[in-house]
Each structure stands twice: as structure tokens, then as C-alpha cells.
Design a protein around this motif. Structure first.
Motif, PDB file in Angstrom:
ATOM      1  N   ASP A  15     -21.267  -8.607  -4.287  1.00 22.46           N
ATOM      2  CA  ASP A  15     -21.943  -7.336  -4.044  1.00 22.46           C
ATOM      3  C   ASP A  15     -22.549  -6.737  -5.309  1.00 22.46           C
ATOM      4  OD1 ASP A  15     -21.329  -7.484  -1.418  1.00 22.46           O
ATOM      5  OD2 ASP A  15     -19.939  -5.801  -1.374  1.00 22.46           O
TER       6      ASP A  15
ATOM      7  N   TYR B  15     -17.017  -9.157   4.882  1.00 21.67           N
ATOM      8  CA  TYR B  15     -17.651  -8.329   5.901  1.00 21.67           C
ATOM      9  C   TYR B  15     -17.490  -8.964   7.281  1.00 21.67           C
ATOM     10  CZ  TYR B  15     -19.946  -5.824   2.089  1.00 21.67           C
ATOM     11  OH  TYR B  15     -20.202  -5.068   0.965  1.00 21.67           O
TER      12      TYR B  15
ATOM     13  N   ASN C  17     -16.662  -9.067  -1.682  1.00 20.55           N
ATOM     14  CA  ASN C  17     -16.105  -8.397  -0.509  1.00 20.55           C
ATOM     15  C   ASN C  17     -16.309  -9.220   0.748  1.00 20.55           C
ATOM     16  OD1 ASN C  17     -15.123  -5.694  -1.495  1.00 20.55           O
ATOM     17  ND2 ASN C  17     -17.235  -5.579  -2.218  1.00 20.55           N
TER      18      ASN C  17
ATOM     19  N   GLU D 178     -19.665   0.175   4.653  1.00 17.90           N
ATOM     20  CA  GLU D 178     -18.246   0.355   4.400  1.00 17.90           C
ATOM     21  C   GLU D 178     -17.426   0.087   5.654  1.00 17.90           C
ATOM     22  OE1 GLU D 178     -16.534   0.908   1.553  1.00 17.90           O
ATOM     23  OE2 GLU D 178     -18.468   0.531   0.580  1.00 17.90           O
TER      24      GLU D 178
ATOM     25  N   LYS E 123     -16.728  -3.631   5.990  1.00 16.91           N
ATOM     26  CA  LYS E 123     -15.955  -4.247   4.910  1.00 16.91           C
ATOM     27  C   LYS E 123     -14.482  -4.308   5.331  1.00 16.91           C
ATOM     28  CE  LYS E 123     -17.267  -2.961   0.855  1.00 16.91           C
ATOM     29  NZ  LYS E 123     -17.428  -2.160  -0.387  1.00 16.91           N
TER      30      LYS E 123
ATOM     31  N   ASP F 147     -10.422  -6.639   5.169  1.00 18.81           N
ATOM     32  CA  ASP F 147      -9.560  -7.621   4.517  1.00 18.81           C
ATOM     33  C   ASP F 147      -8.815  -8.463   5.549  1.00 18.81           C
ATOM     34  OD1 ASP F 147      -7.678  -5.866   5.493  1.00 18.81           O
ATOM     35  OD2 ASP F 147      -7.093  -5.091   3.532  1.00 18.81           O
TER      36      ASP F 147
END
Length: 250
Positions: free
Chosen positions: A168, A117, A115, A132, A135, A137
Motif C-alpha cells: 500500500d 483486502y 495489507n 478501510e 481491510k 486479517d
């Protein structure tokens, strides 16, 4: 002989052939220019990508230990710092409006658990945090007077931007030792460098205040070096010749 040449020159098909030849030459020249541009990109950028630094490490996130003293979910971090500098040979004065990182492609054994961040804003002494809300894109740094990674601001005359790319929740690790060295977690959990490796590809766009936009694609192999046995590894990439910027907007 002269009369024959004059007769040939005056023929319609001669003119057609000359026109076709001129068109072919023009198309060839244009094709070569396009090919050269696709290979070499912009010859004189207002801002240059000068360095990419990667720091690879491991981290254990505390969880309920149950009957043990310690319990962690192990994460393997790759913190990526991108350096954008003003091109001193560029004559005009330009300013960065924003820098965008997007179109992430991840290839590897653990690609579904990797992922991206953004920097942590709320906690003062933390640059990156597993949450979350962090996180993403896509990342966008805004051009301002000063550079501040945590607030995702970059100096409009060049600066440093950063993000984290993480393996992760690799495995749960429990222990009854008196103390835990987080740099040894990967090794203690019998994780191998091979199982961690993946390729990361993404686009970097430099967008100026005058709406000019330049884009390149960056590809990295992560993590860098032997992070399992060394705990923390780092590498600086200064040869940027493989990263070709192309003009997206004029």
C-alpha cells in the motif's frame, strides 16, 4: 537346556523385559505413524486444493494534483485466487460449510505497509477496492449452492475463493503528461522489484458440514515475476504437494 529356558521364562524380570519391549515397539510404531502424518497429512481428503493463481499489478489512486496534471499514490496489487475441488475418489458425500483464511504472516522490507483486502461488495464492476472496511486479517467464505467471490460465497462442492494482498501507498507520483498508463507507474516512480518483494504465509481451513476440519499452511513469494517492467504479471501454481492438510477436528 529346556529346564533353563523354562526357569528363565518363569522369572519375573523376563516378563518385565517382554512388557517393556512390547511398549517400546508400540511407541515406535505410533511415533512413525505420527511422523508420517506430519509429513504427508491426510491421505484422502474430501476436497483438494488444486491450484493457486496470482495476478500482480500496479494501480494509482488519484489525489489532489496541485500544480500538476496528475498525482497518484501508487499501490502494488497481488490478487490471489485459490481453487478447491471435490475429490472424485472420496467415497462419502460431504459439503463445505466454510473456508477460512487467517493467521497471516508477512515478512519483507515493506511488511508494515502490506495489507490484506477482502472482495468489494458494494461496487458492481469492482472485485477489489482499497478501503478501510475491506481491510481484514481474516476471511471466511460460506458454503452455498453457487460460487460468488464478491459476496464471499463458495460452492459447497468446491469452487474459487480470492483475496488481495497489497503493497500500500508505496510512493506519491506526480506528472504533467497528457495521459498516464497505470501499468508503467512502478517503473516511472523508479521502484524496483527487489524493494517490493515479501513473503506471505497464511492458514487455509476447510470446514465441512459434519464439523470435520482440515488445515494447511500456504506460503507465497510476492509479487510474481517482473511486475515493474511488465506492468501486469501472473503465475499459476499447480503442484500442491508442499501444502499438507491435517485434520484439526473429527
Amino acid at each position: 537346556m529346556r529346564e533353563k529356558i523354562v526357569n528363565i521364562v518363569n522369572k519375573r524380570y523376563f516378563h518385565v523385559c517382554i512388557t517393556i519391549l512390547i511398549i517400546v515397539v508400540i511407541l515406535f510404531v505410533v511415533g512413525m505413524l505420527i511422523l508420517r502424518y506430519n509429513v504427508e497429512g491426510e491421505a484422502n481428503m474430501p476436497f483438494n486444493l488444486t491450484k493457486i493463481a496470482v495476478i500482480s499489478s500496479s494501480e494509482g489512486i488519484d489525489k489532489d494534483p496541485g500544480e500538476n496534471k496528475w498525482a497518484f499514490d501508487i499501490y502494488q496489487n497481488n490478487d490471489i485466487y485459490i481453487y478447491i475441488d471435490k475429490n472424485e475418489n472420496y467415497k462419502d458425500t460431504e459439503a463445505i460449510k466454510n473456508l477460512v483464511i487467517d493467521n497471516f504472516i508477512i515478512e519483507g522490507q515493506n511488511k508494515n505497509d502490506v495489507n490484506i483486502y477482502k472482495p468489494e461488495f458494494e461496487e458492481e464492476n469492482v472485485i477489489f477496492k482499497y478501503s478501510e472496511t475491506n481491510k481484514v486479517d481474516r476471511l471466511e467464505y460460506i458454503g452455498e449452492l453457487v460460487n460468488d467471490i464478491k459476496t464471499m460465497q463458495v460452492s459447497n462442492q468446491g469452487g474459487i475463493i480470492a483475496f488481495r494482498c497489497s503493497n500500500d501507498n508505496l510512493v506519491e507520483y506526480t506528472s504533467n503528461e497528457d495521459s498516464i498508463n497505470h501499468n508503467e507507474l512502478l517503473k516511472k516512480a523508479n521502484i524496483t522489484n527487489e524493494s517490493l518483494q515479501f513473503n506471505l504465509k497464511f492458514d487455509l481451513s476447510i470446514i465441512l458440514e459434519n464439523r470435520k476440519e482440515f488445515k494447511t499452511t500456504i506460503e507465497l513469494k510476492l509479487p510474481v515475476d517482473d511486475v515493474v517492467n511488465n506492468g501486469v504479471t501472473s503465475k499459476e501454481f499447480t503442484d500442491m504437494s508442499n501444502f499438507v492438510f491435517k485434520r484439526i477436528k473429527n
